[in-house]
Each structure stands twice: as structure tokens, then as C-alpha cells.
Scaffold this motif. Structure first.
Motif, PDB file in Angstrom:
ATOM      1  N   GLN A  90       8.349  11.450   5.400  1.00  0.00           N
ATOM      2  CA  GLN A  90       7.302  11.099   4.442  1.00  0.00           C
ATOM      3  C   GLN A  90       6.418  12.288   4.110  1.00  0.00           C
ATOM      4  N   VAL A  91       6.159  13.146   5.105  1.00  0.00           N
ATOM      5  CA  VAL A  91       5.358  14.338   4.808  1.00  0.00           C
ATOM      6  C   VAL A  91       6.200  15.330   4.004  1.00  0.00           C
ATOM      7  N   THR A 138      -1.029   0.195   6.680  1.00  0.00           N
ATOM      8  CA  THR A 138      -0.032  -0.203   5.691  1.00  0.00           C
ATOM      9  C   THR A 138       0.253   0.903   4.671  1.00  0.00           C
ATOM     10  N   ALA A 139      -0.377   2.054   4.846  1.00  0.00           N
ATOM     11  CA  ALA A 139      -0.241   3.093   3.820  1.00  0.00           C
ATOM     12  C   ALA A 139       1.056   3.888   3.943  1.00  0.00           C
ATOM     13  N   LEU A 140       1.766   3.717   5.060  1.00  0.00           N
ATOM     14  CA  LEU A 140       3.011   4.462   5.231  1.00  0.00           C
ATOM     15  C   LEU A 140       4.204   3.520   5.124  1.00  0.00           C
ATOM     16  N   ASN A 141       5.301   4.057   4.591  1.00  0.00           N
ATOM     17  CA  ASN A 141       6.515   3.262   4.474  1.00  0.00           C
ATOM     18  C   ASN A 141       7.084   3.008   5.871  1.00  0.00           C
ATOM     19  N   PRO A 142       7.199   1.714   6.267  1.00  0.00           N
ATOM     20  CA  PRO A 142       7.594   1.421   7.646  1.00  0.00           C
ATOM     21  C   PRO A 142       9.027   1.813   7.984  1.00  0.00           C
ATOM     22  N   VAL A 143       9.889   2.034   6.990  1.00  0.00           N
ATOM     23  CA  VAL A 143      11.290   2.312   7.306  1.00  0.00           C
ATOM     24  C   VAL A 143      11.644   3.797   7.206  1.00  0.00           C
ATOM     25  N   LYS A 144      10.640   4.653   7.002  1.00  0.00           N
ATOM     26  CA  LYS A 144      10.928   6.088   6.968  1.00  0.00           C
ATOM     27  C   LYS A 144      10.132   6.808   8.043  1.00  0.00           C
ATOM     28  N   HIS A 154       5.229   2.659  12.874  1.00  0.00           N
ATOM     29  CA  HIS A 154       4.800   1.601  13.795  1.00  0.00           C
ATOM     30  C   HIS A 154       4.636   2.110  15.218  1.00  0.00           C
ATOM     31  N   GLU A 155       5.098   3.331  15.477  1.00  0.00           N
ATOM     32  CA  GLU A 155       4.940   3.880  16.820  1.00  0.00           C
ATOM     33  C   GLU A 155       3.612   4.620  16.981  1.00  0.00           C
ATOM     34  N   ARG A 185      14.618  -0.303  -0.080  1.00  0.00           N
ATOM     35  CA  ARG A 185      15.107  -0.557   1.269  1.00  0.00           C
ATOM     36  C   ARG A 185      14.277  -1.649   1.953  1.00  0.00           C
ATOM     37  N   ASP A 202       0.812  -1.216   0.000  1.00  0.00           N
ATOM     38  CA  ASP A 202       0.000   0.000   0.000  1.00  0.00           C
ATOM     39  C   ASP A 202       0.848   1.271   0.000  1.00  0.00           C
ATOM     40  N   TYR A 203       2.010   1.239   0.677  1.00  0.00           N
ATOM     41  CA  TYR A 203       2.769   2.490   0.774  1.00  0.00           C
ATOM     42  C   TYR A 203       3.400   2.891  -0.549  1.00  0.00           C
ATOM     43  N   GLU A 238      -6.459   1.749   4.308  1.00  0.00           N
ATOM     44  CA  GLU A 238      -5.684   1.044   5.323  1.00  0.00           C
ATOM     45  C   GLU A 238      -4.526   1.892   5.850  1.00  0.00           C
ATOM     46  N   MET A 296       0.243  14.427   4.605  1.00  0.00           N
ATOM     47  CA  MET A 296       0.984  14.245   3.358  1.00  0.00           C
ATOM     48  C   MET A 296       0.168  14.734   2.167  1.00  0.00           C
ATOM     49  N   GLU A 329       8.469  14.727   1.979  1.00  0.00           N
ATOM     50  CA  GLU A 329       8.726  14.261   0.617  1.00  0.00           C
ATOM     51  C   GLU A 329       7.760  14.896  -0.384  1.00  0.00           C
ATOM     52  N   TYR A 338       8.474   6.781  13.816  1.00  0.00           N
ATOM     53  CA  TYR A 338       8.210   5.859  12.711  1.00  0.00           C
ATOM     54  C   TYR A 338       6.742   5.444  12.748  1.00  0.00           C
ATOM     55  N   VAL A 378      18.233  -1.290   8.634  1.00  0.00           N
ATOM     56  CA  VAL A 378      17.261  -1.103   7.563  1.00  0.00           C
ATOM     57  C   VAL A 378      15.864  -0.868   8.135  1.00  0.00           C
ATOM     58  N   THR A 392       0.668   4.855  -1.990  1.00  0.00           N
ATOM     59  CA  THR A 392       0.684   6.175  -1.352  1.00  0.00           C
ATOM     60  C   THR A 392       1.756   7.062  -1.994  1.00  0.00           C
ATOM     61  N   PRO A 417      13.451   0.089  11.237  1.00  0.00           N
ATOM     62  CA  PRO A 417      13.375   0.667  12.587  1.00  0.00           C
ATOM     63  C   PRO A 417      12.504  -0.155  13.531  1.00  0.00           C
ATOM     64  N   ARG A 418      11.583  -0.980  12.980  1.00  0.00           N
ATOM     65  CA  ARG A 418      10.694  -1.747  13.848  1.00  0.00           C
ATOM     66  C   ARG A 418      11.462  -2.764  14.671  1.00  0.00           C
ATOM     67  N   LYS A 466       1.386  10.601  -4.060  1.00  0.00           N
ATOM     68  CA  LYS A 466       2.094  11.820  -3.684  1.00  0.00           C
ATOM     69  C   LYS A 466       2.721  12.496  -4.881  1.00  0.00           C
TER      70      LYS A 466
END
Lengths: 315, 528
Positions: free
Chosen positions: B104-105, B93-99, B145-146, A233, A211-212, B90, B159, B107, B143, A307, A215, A309-310, A219
Motif C-alpha cells: 500500500q505504501v 478502516t483507512a487501509l485496504n484489509p487484503v493488501k 489487521h495485525e 478483491r 474508507d480505504y 479512522e 503513504m 503503490e 497486513y 482473498v 484513501t 488475509p484476516r 493517493k
């Protein structure tokens, strides 16, 4: 992050201790006398007894284990029974070949596989993609010793660009050493790169459906920007796992290639240790390889956390 | 000013949209309502130019006089995120988990404007504060997930609005959220539209949601807009039969007989369930999380009891404990006077069955329906000789033909699959069926049919239902009593009508207030 690294290091140290106990048990405790085993069926009882003394087999189990472990920690791996030299010298010598070879092969396979996997994923369903998938299939299927002999025929026998085997030693110069390792590294890298490219492709394809990525496109990112900024990544996580596994394998699993190219590497040393029943060498080398695998696992874990952060908070 | 003019779409030759036309005005909310597969999301993706491969469109998508459908992807990239923003269903899952959320905003700003990174981060902080994530509590370095689902949806909104787009498209933005969070997000969207003077295209399956926020509504069915108009007028008049059908289904009241005044069947006394969390230190004690904290209630046979609460309140944990799948750390759960624990014998387990939210996820895709439905029979000492007849009977009871036995789950629609799940629950003739969000994933018209089926089965077979849902309006139509759960505890319980009409606990009041409803006055015109 530091906390994560420390916790991982602690738990891997525990694995190391457990592994050392298992190796010790398998080689020394399990029925059968190592000394008699080493000397063969027709050995004289006096010779066996002398060897037992020599190997320190007459001490208690605990003291034998402790002296083995403390010895290794101080760099004393014991003396090889067949070579009559300290195992640490043997290992140091062989590592000079095996470690650069493994790194060389790994760098080759990674630098080829990641861009190739990326191209295949980006051009999914195209002729390029089918071509890459076919080639990598072949790369996995071809036995690497046969591929190695083919390399020797083409580049050493016919073109005479490389020598057919042997290792001149690093004293002969870095370039000469690298040159001697080039054909073996290519032979080792081919199947590894084929696997890695396929993992990279499927991991990236899966990530591109997340999904991202949608997104990111919403954007205003182009398909290419979304891939490089957001997908790559995330797609690296399974790729890192495979790279870790491959490095561990390359370190000791290069035995066939070492034989084809007459390289004095770790793989051949273990093989010789086993055939000559030199348990001192086998025991120490197996422990050393376990140590190497655990160090690589640790590095891969740290790379994961870098890679993703979780993973940093979980330990 | 955005307008769709005679937009038609087919994907690999399959028609998806048929002659869709509507106008959206600045500062107004346009609601697009329809059931799944009606083409509402595809309409949004067609505006964005993000259609899947094999899509062919005709007609025009006009943005201030320019036709977006004629643009190349490169030119569309300059419009997406800049002049048109979009958020999705959703948020998890709509946001990149590693950024980080800040990156992200920022960007959005960095790819469309010549802004420095520092400047972009500063604007990102302002935008996040605007959507209710102030820097002192939610720094840019967080992040995804937080954050909770509602907070992540706020990041997505930040965003999408970072560059003051003329149009914001929100595709089921609150469907995955709890009812109180939904109310907050809808309020935020309403405020943003008013402040920024942008148009909002709100896509939803929920008539009640659009009735509370939209200025104009269009109703979509199988790729066509069947009716559109000013919201109140449309609801009051409903000229198209499909609109009327949707409307009636959304407030559908199944025919239910009064519950028999029977003896207690299930008693839960002071139930406590703790979960071990991951260890913090390698040898330290594992911390625990109390998911269910001293819950007590009784259910009579033949009764229908609702259990409502937001996600994470402990509903599902309690359900698993009642099913005897998890041990309790305190209290007890008794079915007909016998303890339900992981060690409970099969004959007692056979008296209680369960239907889950996603029937597809709870079916083995490689099994035929007859095997799926017959599965609970293994709770009997031996499989009965006439098991096939029992399967056929169960399927008949839920309104499926006997030939369904030989087919696989993927051959059925969502509503039919839920019928198969009910047939599976019925085959042992249980006394109690637990319905865990059993109708939450269904379209309103299918949901109405399943609710009718459940009511009819209950009247005929004397079943008891424990109906677990986050959707208060559904619980109200199908239960006799209701339990309201929050943070592992039951904060209120009582007869359903009494609790809904005069909630005692603040939390229940908040839940009811946050539930979107169609104004009663609008309904009267229909029934008059």
C-alpha cells in the motif's frame, strides 16, 4: 494457511460424519421397514424377509452403519434394487453428465455475472445500470423450464443449431458432448447469473464506500484504478459464498432441466430412486451429494482465505 | 505555497462553504478548527478535488500559482498523493484489509513515478521506518489487521508523505486514537513538517490540539471562517464571539455541589473477568484473556466517580459486569449489599441505568421516543398507569418538549439524542447512572450543555455517576474521585483534584502529560 486448511478439513470431516449418521437414521432406523416400504403394500411377507436379508437389514444397527460407511469409502455403494446394477456404476455414469453440466453452467454464469455486476456498479444510476437491474430481475423471475423450452424452440426447432435433447455420450467426442450440454447449461446459468450479477453489484457498491477507497483516491488513483485494485478483491467475498451455494445446487438441482432435455443426470437418478422406492440408491446418492456440498464448502473456505488475509490466522 | 481564494461550495444546491480564504506557508502547520458540520472536512476535500457528486464550487484553490479547481480529474490524480497527501480520521478502516502495508505504501510511488516494484518496496521500507515502523518489527508483509490504530495511522502517514508532498492534509488524524497515541502521532507530524519543509493542514474539533501544534489557526462556523491568525495571538485575543464560545465550552466547568457524605452503595471486590479466545486447536482448551483483573473500589450514593484508561484497558468489560450483564470469574460486585450477576432480579437492576456513547446506535430507529424512554419500565412488576406522564416528566427534566414523545430518533440532533438517552436512564429514578463515554461523540458546545444538565440533575436528584471516559479533561470537571485503569487493573485511585495535581503512578503521569491543553497563560488574557 496450511494450518487453516487442515483445521477446516478436519471440522468438515466431522460434519460429514454427523450428516452420515442423520441420513442413516432417517432412512434405516426411523419406524417403518425399508424392505416393506420398497416392495409396497401388497408384498408377500416371504419376499419382504428375503429383501431384508438381501439388504442386510437383519444385522445390528452399528454393524449396518459401519458396513455402509466402509463400503462407500471403498467405492461400494451397494446394488440398486430396481436397476440390479451396482450404485457406483450408476453414479459414475450419471456424474459424466451432471458434473460437466454443473461446471459448464457455473463457468457461464460467473463469466457473465461478474463483468455485468461490475459495469452496473461502475455506472450506478445510469440507463445501463437500470437496464442490467431490469434484465436480471427478469432472469430471476422467469421459470427456468420455460426458458429452456424457449431455447429449444428457437435454437433447436427453428434454427436447428442444436439438438432438442438427449446426450450422445463422451464417446461421440468432446465437442458433441459439449454441444448437447450447451442449451441446458444456458438455461441453468440464466437465473444463477442474474442473482450473481446483483450480488456482485451491491457488494461492489458497498465496498466502494469504504474508507480505504477514499484513501486510494487520495493517493492519486483514478476511480477505475481504485475499483480494480482495491474494491474488486474485497467485493469478491460475498460473491464466492453465492458461487459455492450455486454449484452445490447445480449438481443435483438440475432435475427439471435434465427432464426438459432428456439428460441422464444425477437429478433424474435421485428422482427415479425416490419414485421407485429404491432406498439403496437414495441413501447413497444423498450421502454423495452431502459429500459434494462439503467439498465445495471446503474449496470456498480456502478461496476466502486466499482473498482475505484476516481469515488465515483464525481457524 | 497553497492558498484558498474565495472558495464557496454547494452540494445539490445546499450551501456548504461560503467565501473561504486562507494561505498556508511551507514548513508551517495551519490548524482549521470547527464543530461538526462546519465544513472543515469539505474544505479539505475541495482542495483534493474529491468532493461528492452534485458539488459546485466557485473561487480558486491555488497550488504554486496553478488553480486546482479548474483541473480535470485526470490531472488531479497526478497531484493527489504526489504533491498533496492526505490522511483521515479512522485509521482502522483507512487501509485496504487484503493488501500488505508494504504494497500500500509502495503503490503511491508506483502510480506517480517510473520506479521498479523492488525499488518502490525499498523506499516504502524507508518511509515506514521514518514514521516509526522499522522493518525488524513491522516487515512490509504485515497486513493492516495485525497493527493497532496508532500504527495504522503511521502507515497512512507513510503513504501520504512517500513522495515529499508540498502539502499534507490531516483530517482529525488523532480523534479516534488514545491520548498517549495521539501525542505520539502529533509529535511525528510536527517533526515531518520541520524536516520535509511541507505545509500541514490540520483539521480538528479540538482547540487544545491546535494550540499545541499549529502556527496559524482558522476557526470555522457554518461554512465560514470567522477568525484566523497566528495561534497565540488568536487564543489571547479571540475577537470573534464564536471563538470565545468554543474556547469556553472546551474548558467548561459545570456547577457542582459538594457530594454528600453518604453510605457505600456499590462495592466491587477483587472482580475478575476472563474471556474465552478462539480455540487454537479443534479439541484443545480455549485460551482465555483476563480483561478485568482483581479490581476493587467503592462508590457512595450521590457521588461522581470517573473511570479513565485507554482503549482495551477493560473499562467497558467492568461496566458490563457492574450492570450484571456478564458473570465474574472471581470476586464480587454488590449494589446495596446484593450481588449483581446475570441472574440478578429486576428490582435491583432498576436502581442502575446506563447511557452509552452513541445514542443513535442504542436506540431502535423504528420506535417513537415515548416507547424508547419508557423501555426501562419493564423492570417494574407492571407498567404504571401514568407511564406517559413519567415519560413526559423525564423528557422535561432533560430539557426536551413533551411533543418529542411522538417523534423518531432520527429527527433529533446528536445532543438531543443524548438527552433522550439520559431521559431513558432517569425514568426509573435510579440511584446510579453509568455514563459510558456519554459525551465523547459530542461537539464541545453541546458537550458543555450535557455536562451542565448532568450536574444539575445530580444536584437535584442526588444521583451517583460512574463516568467512564478516555478524555481526562472532561473527567476532571465532573467527578469527585477518579479511578485510573490499565490492562485490567486499577493502578491509581483518589480524589480527582489530588490525582490530577499530583499523580502517583507513572501511567497516570503519562496520561496527564499526553493530554493536550491550552497553555494557562493564554487563558489569563481572556478572563482578565
Amino acid at each position: 494457511m496450511l494450518r487453516f486448511a487442515l483445521t477446516r478439513a478436519l471440522s468438515l470431516t466431522l460434519s460429514l460424519i454427523v450428516a452420515s449418521l442423520v441420513i442413516f437414521a432417517v432412512i434405516e432406523v426411523i419406524p417403518g421397514d425399508p424392505a416393506a416400504f420398497m416392495l409396497g403394500l401388497n408384498a408377500a411377507p416371504e419376499a419382504v424377509e428375503a429383501l431384508r436379508d438381501d439388504l442386510g437389514l437383519n444385522g445390528s444397527l452399528v454393524s449396518r452403519y459401519l458396513s455402509w460407511i466402509t463400503g462407500m469409502m471403498t467405492g461400494d455403494f451397494g446394488v440398486s434394487y430396481t436397476y440390479r446394477v451396482p450404485v457406483s456404476d450408476l453414479v459414475a455414469q450419471r456424474l459424466q453428465v451432471s458434473l460437466p453440466l454443473a461446471l459448464y453452467a457455473l463457468i457461464l454464469s460467473t463469466t457473465i455475472a461478474i463483468p455485468v455486476g461490475l459495469i452496473a456498479a461502475a455506472k450506478r444510476g445510469s440507463v445501463t445500470d437500470y437496464g442490467i437491474m431490469g434484465t436480471t430481475q427478469l432472469g430471476i423471475a422467469v421459470p427456468n423450464f420455460w426458458f429452456a423450452m424457449l431455447l429449444v424452440l428457437v435454437f433447436a426447432v427453428n434454427l436447428r443449431w442444436f439438438s432438442a435433447g438427449g446426450f450422445p455420450g463422451w464417446d461421440a467426442g468432446v465437442m458433441a458432448g459439449l454441444k448437447a450440454l450447451t442449451l441446458p447449461a444456458i438455461a441453468l446459468a440464466l437465473p444463477q447469473a442474474s442473482i450473481l450479477a446483483r450480488v456482485m453489484r451491491s457488494s461492489l457498491l458497498e465496498t466502494l464506500h469504504q474508507d480505504y477507497i477514499r484513501t486510494a483516491r487520495a493517493k492519486g488513483l483514478s476511480r477505475r484504478q481504485a475499483t480494480t485494485r482495491h474494491a474488486l478483491r474485497n467485493a469478491m467475498i460475498p460473491v464466492l459464498t453465492i458461487i459455492g451455494l450455486q454449484f452445490s445446487f447445480l449438481l443435483a438441482g438440475a432435475i427439471i432441466i435434465e427432464n426438459v432435455f432428456f439428460l441422464p443426470g444425477l437429478g433424474r437418478l435421485i428422482f427415479q430412486g425416490i419414485t421407485q422406492r429404491d432406498l439403496v440408491v437414495v441413501e447413497s446418492l444423498v450421502m454423495l451429494l452431502v459429500f459434494a456440498v462439503i467439498v465445495v464448502t471446503f474449496l470456498v473456505d480456502i478461496a476466502y482465505a486466499a482473498v482475505d488475509p484476516r481469515l488465515r490466522r483464525k481457524a | 505555497m497553497i492558498a484558498l481564494e474565495h472558495l464557496s461550495l454547494s452540494i445539490h444546491g445546499t450551501p456548504i462553504l461560503d467565501d473561504v480564504s486562507f494561505d498556508m506557508a511551507p514548513g508551517k502547520v495551519f490548524g482549521l478548527v470547527g464543530e461538526s458540520g462546519s465544513g472543515k472536512s469539505m474544505t479539505a476535500l475541495a482542495i483534493m478535488g474529491l468532493l461528492p457528486r452534485g458539488a459546485e464550487t466557485s473561487g480558486r484553490v491555488m497550488l504554486d500559482g496553478g488553480d486546482l479547481s479548474k483541473l480535470r480529474d485526470r490531472d488531479l490524480c497526478a497531484i493527489r498523493g504526489n504533491r498533496i497527501g492526505m490522511i483521515f480520521q479512522e485509521p482502522m478502516t483507512a487501509l485496504n484489509p487484503v493488501k500488505t502495508i508494504g504494497e500500500q505504501v509502495a503503490e503511491t510511488l508506483l502510480i506517480h513515478t517510473r520506479t521498479s516494484r523492488a525499488e518502490a518496496m525499498k523506499i516504502a521500507a524507508e518511509k515506514l521506518a521514518r514514521v516509526g515502523l522499522p522493518q525488524d518489527k513491522f516487515p512490509l508483509g504485515r497486513y493492516p489487521h495485525e497493527l493497532s490504530g496508532g500504527q495504522r495511522q503511521r502507515v497512512c502517514i507513510a503513504m501520504a508523505i512517500a513522495l515529499h508532498p508540498e502539502l499534507l492534509i490531516a483530517d482529525e488524524p488523532t480523534t479516534a486514537l488514545d491520548v498517549t497515541t495521539q501525542a505520539q502521532i502529533l509529535d511525528l507530524l510536527r517533526d515531518l513538517v520541520a524536516e520535509e519543509g511541507m505545509s500541514l493542514l490540520l483539521i480538528t474539533h479540538d482547540l487544545a490540539v491546535v494550540s499545541g501544534i499549529a502556527d496559524h489557526v482558522a476557526v470555522m462556523q457554518t461554512g465560514k471562517i470567522v477568525e484566523q491568525g497566528e495561534t497565540e495571538q488568536l487564543f489571547r485575543h479571540m475577537t470573534h464571539p464564536y471563538t470565545r464560545q468554543l474556547f469556553e465550552a472546551s474548558g467548561h466547568q459545570p456547577d457542582r455541589a459538594a457530594p454528600p457524605n453518604n453510605a457505600p452503595m456499590l462495592t466491587v471486590e477483587g472482580a475478575v473477568r476472563d474471556y474465552a479466545l478462539p480455540r487454537r486447536a479443534l479439541f484443545g482448551p480455549a485460551p482465555t484473556f483476563r480483561a478485568v483483573n482483581g479490581v476493587s473500589f467503592t462508590m457512595n450514593s450521590g457521588e461522581s466517580v470517573g473511570l479513565v484508561g485507554e482503549s482495551g484497558c477493560g473499562k467497558s468489560t467492568l461496566t458490563r459486569a457492574i450492570l450484571g450483564l456478564e458473570p465474574l470469574q472471581g470476586g464480587n460486585i454488590r449494589l446495596f449489599g446484593k450481588d449483581m450477576t446475570p441472574a440478578t432480579a429486576r428490582d435491583l437492576r432498576a436502581r442502575i441505568q446506563v447511557v452509552f456513547q452513541d445514542p443513535y446506535g442504542s436506540f431502535n430507529p423504528r420506535w417513537r421516543v415515548e416507547k424508547l424512554v419508557a423501555e426501562p419500565l419493564h423492570l417494574l412488576p407492571s407498567r404504571p398507569e401514568d407511564w406517559r406522564n413519567r415519560v413526559a416528566l423525564s423528557l422535561e427534566e432533560v430539557g426536551l418538549p413533551p411533543d418529542a414523545m411522538q417523534r423518531y430518533p432520527h429527527e433529533f440532533s446528536g445532543g438531543q439524542r443524548q438527552r433522550i438517552a439520559i431521559a431513558r436512564a432517569l425514568i426509573l429514578r435510579p440511584d446510579l447512572i453509568i455514563l459510558d463515554e456519554a459525551v465523547s461523540a459530542l461537539d464541545v458546545s453541546i458537550r458543555a450543555q450535557i455536562l451542565d444538565l448532568l450536574a444539575e440533575l445530580q444536584n437535584r436528584l442526588g444521583l451517583a455517576y460512574l463516568f467512564i471516559s478516555h478524555d481526562l479533561s472532561v473527567v476532571r470537571t465532573i467527578t469527585d474521585r477518579v479511578l485510573v485503569m490499565r490492562a485490567g487493573e486499577i493502578v491509581e485511585q483518589g480524589a480527582t483534584e489530588v490525582v490530577f495535581a499530583a499523580p502517583q503512578h507513572d501511567y497516570t503521569r503519562n496520561l496527564i502529560a499526553a493530554t493536550p491543553t491550552i497553555p494557562d497563560a493564554w487563558r489569563e488574557d481572556i478572563h482578565a
